[in-house]
Design an enzyme around this catalytic site. Structure first.
Site, PDB file in Angstrom:
ATOM      1  N   CYS A   1      16.037   4.771 -31.470  1.00 50.21           N
ATOM      2  CA  CYS A   1      15.685   6.126 -31.887  1.00 50.21           C
ATOM      3  C   CYS A   1      14.172   6.321 -31.847  1.00 50.21           C
ATOM      4  O   CYS A   1      13.413   5.370 -31.666  1.00 50.21           O
ATOM      5  CB  CYS A   1      16.208   6.394 -33.294  1.00 50.21           C
ATOM      6  SG  CYS A   1      15.352   5.425 -34.557  1.00 50.21           S
TER       7      CYS A   1
ATOM      8  N   CYS B   1      11.975   3.982 -33.916  1.00 50.43           N
ATOM      9  CA  CYS B   1      11.695   2.667 -33.323  1.00 50.43           C
ATOM     10  C   CYS B   1      10.473   2.753 -32.413  1.00 50.43           C
ATOM     11  O   CYS B   1       9.619   1.858 -32.406  1.00 50.43           O
ATOM     12  CB  CYS B   1      12.895   2.176 -32.520  1.00 50.43           C
ATOM     13  SG  CYS B   1      14.407   1.925 -33.472  1.00 50.43           S
TER      14      CYS B   1
ATOM     15  N   ASP C   1      -6.390  25.519   0.594  1.00 51.76           N
ATOM     16  CA  ASP C   1      -7.363  25.148   1.617  1.00 51.76           C
ATOM     17  C   ASP C   1      -6.660  25.336   2.967  1.00 51.76           C
ATOM     18  O   ASP C   1      -5.440  25.530   3.018  1.00 51.76           O
ATOM     19  CB  ASP C   1      -7.789  23.693   1.409  1.00 51.76           C
ATOM     20  CG  ASP C   1      -8.802  23.243   2.450  1.00 51.76           C
ATOM     21  OD1 ASP C   1      -9.656  24.058   2.828  1.00 51.76           O
ATOM     22  OD2 ASP C   1      -8.708  22.093   2.897  1.00 51.76           O
TER      23      ASP C   1
ATOM     24  N   ASP D   1      -6.905  19.261   0.433  1.00 55.02           N
ATOM     25  CA  ASP D   1      -7.072  17.884   0.879  1.00 55.02           C
ATOM     26  C   ASP D   1      -7.540  17.033  -0.290  1.00 55.02           C
ATOM     27  O   ASP D   1      -8.625  17.247  -0.830  1.00 55.02           O
ATOM     28  CB  ASP D   1      -8.103  17.860   2.017  1.00 55.02           C
ATOM     29  CG  ASP D   1      -8.274  16.469   2.620  1.00 55.02           C
ATOM     30  OD1 ASP D   1      -7.952  15.487   1.932  1.00 55.02           O
ATOM     31  OD2 ASP D   1      -8.714  16.376   3.770  1.00 55.02           O
TER      32      ASP D   1
ATOM     33  N   ASP E   1     -11.363  17.648  -0.942  1.00 50.97           N
ATOM     34  CA  ASP E   1     -11.463  18.751  -1.892  1.00 50.97           C
ATOM     35  C   ASP E   1     -11.373  18.273  -3.332  1.00 50.97           C
ATOM     36  O   ASP E   1     -10.929  19.017  -4.209  1.00 50.97           O
ATOM     37  CB  ASP E   1     -10.342  19.774  -1.630  1.00 50.97           C
ATOM     38  CG  ASP E   1     -10.608  20.600  -0.390  1.00 50.97           C
ATOM     39  OD1 ASP E   1     -11.787  20.863  -0.113  1.00 50.97           O
ATOM     40  OD2 ASP E   1      -9.646  20.958   0.313  1.00 50.97           O
TER      41      ASP E   1
END
Length: 714
Positions: free
Chosen positions: A26, A29, A434, A607, A611
């Site tokens: 759960c 834990c 781009d 890119d 970029d």
């Protein structure tokens, strides 16, 4: 084997280790384990995925500290081992078998207890008599107590682990409720009382175990894509050593070894082909279904399948350094990163323990003070509150969706590199593209004719650049290069001792040609500038993708480093109304910042290598990439292939996944809002509470599984 063998050390001095945690059930834990690790000074991060039980620890200092982290977790009562697919499957099967055995015992006992419960329910004390009723109670006790002791093991073990760490998880109130009901029933039996709930206690465990078993099976179906990729890193490979063949586990392959790969065999490490020609199934990494032709000097990657002819490969990267391993790390980071909803779920689950025990205590006290009922019934209502309040559905609400989404996208050749990527992608209002390598294929070819000397000089410069136009010149020249020292001006071009090759406005501002061809200009003092022209194809689906985004209300923009004429030509072909050319990377970043300042949520598609500034500044970023560039890419999401469709696929998955996360939150919260008051008011029995609690977790998982059935559309 030392834990150092499973530890990955980075160049910045940090180490990472992936562990499989057995015995957790759960969100509490998760909080206990993560909290204990984060208290250690050397640990930089620790994130445990509830659905996959995979723990990733990153720390500074000695690599041997990994042994301490495992000991720490094991001392808490859990079982931590280095993660590998075989171990994961074994642990999963072991857990399911234990649950199934416990379920069988509880079911058998429940059936038999019902035989003795029917007379007790259908008769009153006068009809049955005290002696007969007490006899039936003792028979029930003989059947129920051993069954409760055995079939409750999964809950008792988990509860004890939490209590031993002075914590509490969801199994603590369940165990308390079952034990209280059992001891109260035993007390009533010994004292010849009328209240006995042996049948309810066993039936309660029976339905809880059904839910726990179905949940374990469902989590197995949600096994993440990274797990399946990891399976490709197990097994054996044949190496050539001193003209003799030797079989080694993939984990023992090293850089520089010579690898022999038979037809139908998977390639065990990254490398370069030194003998042979074949075709490879690269779908595991690239998502492409068509075989890829390879020959001598071709680069190959771990996890791909050799299909046609034997190959001899020199290993360049093996094990944790292979591309496949890097992709797995990125996927794990994305799955385990703490997005907004994960952080919220963790915070709410943290309140669970004190609140639920306070509610149960208040329920018992309230019924005793104001309800005018016997203490046994008040205790039963309190036990029902302990059972019905459960944060498990809340803890599963986000991780299950994240794991399913990343796996679905991976199978489509789309890789998430950030855990919050889908969350951000779902909110976009603007999409900025781009041109080169994004809207186009990024594989331009040189169309102009040049002398040998012109091409040699240009290629000697472009050999130092990864820009697609530079690579087109490099590919067009096969001769000897000149030894030049080259400087690259970002967004402008290349320069060496007064020789320039780049954009028109930077290399040769006196030129005034205004056609829409892709171009680079080579200029040197005292000589006429030389124009290199190129052709680059648009991605075949680019126009449809732009139209789809626009129809969804997302404004599309084109920001290009190419000349305004080139940008206008592409924009008109694709139906993009807002465009701008001749922009440097810094100017692109400024344009995106301006959009964001006006409240826009911006997706930048560009890119990932050239970029990087604008990709990093956007709300969310995507980039096309070859397999080898994936890990160096600056984008949040990378995709492969020659189409732009992954942009739409990722956006639709992002939207649907966020819808599912919100639905799961409301399901989990709504369940507790409805169930808790009913339990406090005494309208719910422990048996109904067990069914409702298990159903809430299964409902959340089932809702998330709708993502797997989502159909891809362009």
């Amino acid at each position: 084997m030392s834990i150092a063998h499973f530890t990955v050390s980075e160049s910045d001095g940090t180490h990472s280790l992936n562990l499989l945690i057995d015995g957790m059930h759960c969100p509490s834990c998760v909080a206990i384990i993560e909290g204990a690790l984060r208290k250690q000074g050397a640990v930089k991060s620790a994130r445990l995925n509830l659905s996959t039980k995979r723990l990733c620890i990153v720390w500074e200092g000695l690599v041997e500290l990994g042994d301490e982290w495992i000991s720490l977790i094991n001392n808490m009562g859990y079982h931590a081992v280095p993660f590998d697919p075989a171990t994961s499957e074994t642990v999963q099967r072991k857990e399911e078998k234990l649950l199934l055995r416990c379920l069988g015992v509880a079911g058998f006992a429940s059936g038999n207890l019902m035989l003795f419960s029917v007379p007790l329910w259908s008769s009153d004390a006068l009809q049955m008599g005290d002696a007969t009723r007490t006899f039936f109670h003792w028979v029930q006790a003989i059947i129920a107590i051993p069954a409760i002791a055995y079939s409750g093991i999964p809950f008792y073990q988990s509860a004890w682990k939490a209590i031993s760490q002075k914590k509490a998880n969801m199994d603590v109130p369940i165990s308390v409720a079952v034990i209280l009901a059992t001891f109260m029933s035993l007390f009533e039996t010994i004292t010849f009382g009328t209240h006995s709930y042996f049948d309810s206690a066993v039936m309660l465990l029976f339905f809880l175990l059904i839910g726990r078993y179905l949940e374990a099976r469902a989590k197995g179906r949600v096994r993440n894509a990274a797990h399946h990729l990891l399976q490709m890193m197990t097994g054996y490979a044949t190496i050539l050593k001193s003209d003799k063949q030797e079989i080694l586990p993939l984990s023992e392959l090293k850089e520089g070894m010579t690898l022999l790969v038979a037809v139908g065999e998977k390639i065990g490490a990254d490398g370069e082909i030194i003998f042979g020609e074949s075709e490879l199934d690269t779908s595991l990494i690239t998502g492409e279904t068509l075989p890829q032709r390879v020959s001598i000097s071709s680069k190959v990657f771990a996890g791909t399948i050799n299909m046609v002819a034997p190959l001899t490969i020199r290993i360049t990267k093996a094990g944790e350094h292979s591309l496949l391993s890097e992709i797995i790390k990125l996927m794990e980071t994305a799955e385990q990163s703490q997005a907004k909803y994960v952080t919220l779920a963790d915070r709410i689950s943290g309140w669970y323990t004190p609140v639920v025990h306070a509610l149960a205590t208040a329920t018992f006290a309230g019924w005793m003070l104001f309800g005018n009922i016997e203490w046994q019934l008040a205790l039963l209502y309190a036990a029902t509150v302990l059972i019905i309040t459960c944060p498990c559905a809340l803890g599963l609400a986000v991780p299950v969706v994240q794991v399913l989404a990343s796996g679905k996208l991976m199978r489509s050749g789309i890789l998430l590199k950030s855990g919050s990527a889908l969350e951000r992608l779902a909110t976009i209002t603007h999409a900025v593209f781009d041109k080169t390598g994004t809207l186009t294929l990024g594989k331009p070819s040189l169309t102009s004719s040049h002398t040998h000397d012109q091409l040699q000089l240009a290629a000697s410069l472009t050999a130092h650049s990864k820009h697609p136009l530079s690579q087109a010149i490099t590919n067009a020249y096969t001769g000897i290069l000149l030894p030049l020292t080259v400087h690259e001006s970002q967004g402008c071009g290349l320069e060496s001792h007064g020789i320039k090759l780049g954009k028109r406005s930077w290399a040769t501002p006196i030129c005034d040609d205004a056609d829409n061809s892709l171009e680079l200009w080579l200029a040197q003092e005292g000589e006429q500038p030389i124009r290199f022209t190129f052709a680059d194809e648009l991605r075949t689906d680019a126009k449809n993708i732009i139209a789809t985004l626009q129809s969804a209300g997302i404004q599309t923009l084109l920001l290009s480093g190419d000349r305004q004429e080139v940008a206008r030509d592409i924009a008109e072909k694709l139906g993009i109304e807002v465009f701008e050319g001749a922009l440097s990377p810094v100017q692109k970043t400024e344009k995106i910042a301006t959009l964001q300042a006006s409240g826009a949520k911006v997706l930048m598609v560009g890119d990932g290598l050239n970029d990087a500034p604008s990709l990093s500044s956007a709300t969310i970023s995507m980039s096309p990439a070859t397999a080898i560039d994936i890990t160096q890419n600056a984008a949040d999401i990378v995709f492969q292939g020659n189409k732009l469709a992954p942009v739409i696929t990722a956006w639709r998955v992002a939207q649907f996944s966020q819808t599912l996360v919100r639905q799961n939150f409301w399901l989990a919260i709504g369940y507790n809002i409805i169930a808790i008051p009913m339990a406090v008011a005494g309208y719910v029995t422990p048996l109904i509470a067990a069914i409702a609690m298990s159903s809430s977790s299964l409902l959340v998982i089932g809702n998330a599984m709708r993502l797997s059935m989502m159909k891809d559309k362009q």
